[in-house]
Design an enzyme around this catalytic site. Structure first.
Site, short mmCIF file in Angstrom:
data_model
loop_
_atom_site.label_atom_id
_atom_site.label_comp_id
_atom_site.label_asym_id
_atom_site.label_seq_id
_atom_site.Cartn_x
_atom_site.Cartn_y
_atom_site.Cartn_z
N GLY A 49 -3.62 4.98 6.95
CA GLY A 49 -2.29 5.19 7.50
C GLY A 49 -1.19 4.97 6.47
N ASP A 50 -1.40 4.00 5.59
CA ASP A 50 -0.41 3.72 4.55
C ASP A 50 -0.35 4.86 3.54
OD1 ASP A 50 0.05 1.23 5.74
OD2 ASP A 50 -1.56 0.31 4.59
N THR A 98 -0.36 10.25 14.58
CA THR A 98 -1.60 10.44 13.82
C THR A 98 -2.79 10.20 14.74
OG1 THR A 98 -1.53 8.13 13.03
CG2 THR A 98 -0.52 9.81 11.64
N GLY A 116 -6.28 10.24 13.81
CA GLY A 116 -7.54 9.99 13.14
C GLY A 116 -8.23 11.26 12.71
N THR A 145 -9.38 1.43 5.99
CA THR A 145 -8.28 0.59 5.54
C THR A 145 -7.32 1.38 4.65
OG1 THR A 145 -9.77 -1.32 5.51
CG2 THR A 145 -7.66 -1.58 4.38
N ALA A 146 -6.03 1.29 4.95
CA ALA A 146 -4.94 1.90 4.17
C ALA A 146 -4.82 3.40 4.34
CB ALA A 146 -5.05 1.56 2.68
N ASN A 188 0.83 -1.20 0.00
CA ASN A 188 0.00 0.00 0.00
C ASN A 188 0.87 1.26 0.00
OD1 ASN A 188 -2.20 -1.71 0.25
ND2 ASN A 188 -2.50 -1.31 2.43
#
Length: 304
Positions: free
Chosen positions: A256-257, A225, A227, A253-254, A48
């Site tokens: 953070g990536d 981080t 949110g 999903t993803a 990712n």
């Protein structure tokens, strides 16, 4: 394969295939929830982040290991289509490709179960084969879905050559002081920051205290981080708060990536840490409005 003599950003990490079910709510243990929507997507934190770097316009090499199976071959095709250097995507004859089972509720919250497969067999010997690529990078970006020994080995190679090492400490676990001393930047979320610092992160002030504790262990820049709040940055003795974009989350999903890949691209382009985090927040906000992992990652032109 592509002939890339020097990559600005090298990503070392996992490659998975995500099997996702979106339902009205997440099941509790022993419960079956009927009525979900199924999709299958390429994923894995490492993959990712590599795709995020590529879509943000970064020059990227991905070091990973897949199984010699359908999922592994599909992953290679995707990485090549994203203009990622795949010279160090290793194929394992003994282990299947990694797989993640993901449940997502109507609020975008998820729970994930991962079978690492070949990711767990990415060894220091594999990293040694890619030593020159790592040593010539500007930034080495890693996560923790591969063996810790492999992460530490790659970090040491990079740090000894003055390569900036960025670590997304996910999935959450404790880190050795030796690894922390190799890091230029670390990007924990609230839970990961708590594990690393021992301080419960609830708001901006507690995030700052947590960042202080983590930076004491030798990390130059800490980005916690938060949110929907945004991100807290500690760089030396300076602190910055970057507010999150206000969006309606569909699937986190993803996110953070996306953040980590975009952040590294910004830094590689000479942005200040605050500018790079601001761009990363904008990119991850787009990601959470879409379903899937790599399918949800935005392109650079979408940030304007």
């Amino acid at each position: 394969m592509q002939n890339v003599s020097k990559s600005k950003i090298v990503v070392v990490g996992s490659s998975n295939t995500d099997m996702v079910i979106k339902a009205s709510r997440l099941p509790v243990p022993g419960e079956t929830v009927i009525g979900g929507e199924f999709m299958m997507n390429p994923g894995g934190k490492g993959a990712n982040q590599a795709v995020a770097v590529a879509r943000m316009g970064g020059q990227v090499t991905f070091i990973t290991k897949t199984g010699n199976d359908l999922f592994g071959r599909q992953s290679m095709e995707l990485y090549n289509s994203e203009n990622i250097n795949t010279d160090y995507v290793f194929s394992d004859e003994d282990h299947p490709s990694g797989v993640a089972l993901i449940s997502v509720d109507v609020y975008g919250e998820n729970c994930i179960l991962v079978a690492p497969g070949a990711n767990a067999a990415l060894t220091t010997a594999d990293i040694e084969k890619a030593r020159k690529e790592i040593e010539e990078a500007e930034i080495l970006l890693m996560q923790l879905e591969i063996p810790m020994e492999t992460v530490e080995y790659a970090a040491k190679i990079a740090a000894e050559k003055g390569v900036k090492v960025a670590l997304n400490p996910a999935p959450a676990q404790t880190l050795s002081n030796e690894l922390l001393k190799c890091l230029y930047i670390i990007t924990p979320n609230k839970n990961e920051a708590e594990i690393l610092s021992g301080i419960k992160v609830r708001d901006w002030d507690s995030a700052q205290k947590s960042a202080d504790r983590i930076s004491e262990k030798g990390v130059d820049i800490v980005v916690v981080t938060l949110g929907g709040l945004g991100a807290l940055i500690k760089e030396g003795s300076s602190y910055y708060r970057v507010e999150a974009e206000k969006v309606e989350a569909m699937d986190t999903t993803a996110a953070g990536d996306t953040f980590c890949g975009t952040l590294c691209v910004g830094l590689s382009e000479g942005m200040s840490i605050e500018e790079a985090v601001r761009m990363a927040c904008k990119a991850s906000a787009i990601t959470v409005t879409r379903m899937g992992a790599q399918a949800s990652l935005p392109y650079r032109h979408e940030l304007t």
